[in-house]
Scaffold this active site. Structure first.
Site, mmCIF file in Angstrom:
data_model
loop_
_atom_site.group_PDB
_atom_site.id
_atom_site.type_symbol
_atom_site.label_atom_id
_atom_site.label_comp_id
_atom_site.label_asym_id
_atom_site.label_seq_id
_atom_site.Cartn_x
_atom_site.Cartn_y
_atom_site.Cartn_z
ATOM 1 N N HIS A 140 0.760 -1.140 0.072
ATOM 2 C CA HIS A 140 0.177 -0.039 0.126
ATOM 3 C C HIS A 140 0.898 1.203 -0.144
ATOM 4 C CE1 HIS A 140 -3.517 2.654 1.097
ATOM 5 N NE2 HIS A 140 -2.591 3.191 2.008
ATOM 6 N N GLU A 141 2.032 1.386 0.844
ATOM 7 C CA GLU A 141 2.630 2.394 1.005
ATOM 8 C C GLU A 141 3.669 2.519 -0.242
ATOM 9 O OE1 GLU A 141 2.054 4.593 3.203
ATOM 10 O OE2 GLU A 141 0.725 3.257 4.369
ATOM 11 N N HIS A 144 1.561 4.431 -3.140
ATOM 12 C CA HIS A 144 1.713 5.926 -3.023
ATOM 13 C C HIS A 144 2.909 6.633 -3.738
ATOM 14 C CE1 HIS A 144 -1.893 6.528 -0.552
ATOM 15 N NE2 HIS A 144 -1.080 5.882 0.527
ATOM 16 N N GLU A 204 -5.746 6.931 -1.293
ATOM 17 C CA GLU A 204 -5.794 5.685 -0.403
ATOM 18 C C GLU A 204 -6.602 4.497 -1.195
ATOM 19 O OE1 GLU A 204 -4.383 5.312 2.583
ATOM 20 O OE2 GLU A 204 -3.448 7.185 2.471
#
Length: 273
Positions: A140-141, A144, A204
């Site tokens: 997920h990070e 980004h 997100e």
């Protein structure tokens, strides 16, 4: 004359923005992006800010948890690089220099800055529980950074405030290193306006999708992602209204993850050892 010059500057920014927006898409999702800055500016700012964070933080360099963060980070980074190379996006990683560090802090948090600078806090490790849980967060990070969300946040802030061009910002960073921290805060901190908050929720959700695929590519079972977010949601505390939240509502997030799981599982089954 000043008003005329101001109008000319505004027109120039709008024209540049339109050009960048038309020519830039997020890998995997295909979403068009609004970006005013060269990514190299954000990477430089992030690198300086990341070093400042590590200089003042309790960085844990040895032990099972620190090794797990580095191992999962390297595994997912390798999978991401392969995906980007095979799909014609390798240029987006040309200035990346991956770093994965564990910081001794009770905050339930993790983040990845532009250029692949990752930090996990020890407070999130019990919620991760194991290597697959770390992979959920890591994917997920990293998403980004791959999607260049930090650049979009700064660009939107600059557009809203009518501030200078990316070139001026790059010069400022070179002359005043503290400006790097301010830029990084703008890129990775929560916005103070509803427009920015909604934009953050979009980021997100996009990172949920990309991160799920990235962890699957690296051989981590994506079906564990909903369980991780269940644990995150069970932490407690008062939750703000959706319009004032930087993250999607838990029920929305879970529903979207379940929709994406069949595709992610197909990728996982192709890549698991």
């Amino acid at each position: 004359m000043k008003k005329l010059n101001s109008r000319k500057g505004l027109v120039a920014v709008i024209l540049i923005s339109a050009f960048v927006y038309a020519c830039s898409k997020v890998p995997m999702t295909g979403r068009r992006q609004f970006k005013l800055l060269p990514e190299s500016t954000l990477i430089e700012a992030s690198s300086l800010s990341y070093s400042q964070v590590l200089d003042t933080a309790n960085v844990i360099r040895t032990g099972a948890q620190a090794e797990m963060v580095k191992r999962v980070g390297n595994n997912i980074a390798t999978a991401v690089e392969k995906y980007m190379r095979e799909n014609g996006y390798e240029d987006r990683l040309s200035e990346f220099s991956w770093e994965f560090n564990l910081i001794g802090d009770n905050s339930v948090n993790a983040w990845c800055m532009s250029g692949g600078k990752v930090a996990f806090y020890t407070g999130i490790m019990p919620i991760c529980k194991d290597e697959t849980g770390v992979a959920v967060v890591m994917g997920h990070e990293i998403a980004h950074a791959i999607a260049r969300h930090g650049n979009e946040r700064v660009s939107q802030s600059l557009a809203l405030q009518g501030l200078a061009t990316g070139l001026d910002l790059a010069l400022l960073i070179k002359q005043q290193p503290e400006a790097a921290r301010q830029v990084a805060n703008m890129a990775f901190g929560a916005g103070g306006q509803l427009g920015m908050l909604a934009f953050s929720r979009k980021h997100e959700s996009e990172s949920d999708e990309m991160g799920l695929m990235f962890m699957a590519m690296a051989g981590y079972n994506p079906s564990e992602a909903p369980a991780f977010w269940d644990r995150m949601n069970s932490i407690g505390g008062q939750r703000p209204p959706v319009m004032l939240s930087t993250h999607p509502h838990p029920e929305t997030r879970q529903a979207e993850l379940k929709k994406m799981l069949p595709k992610a599982m197909e990728i996982y089954n192709q890549n698991k050892n």
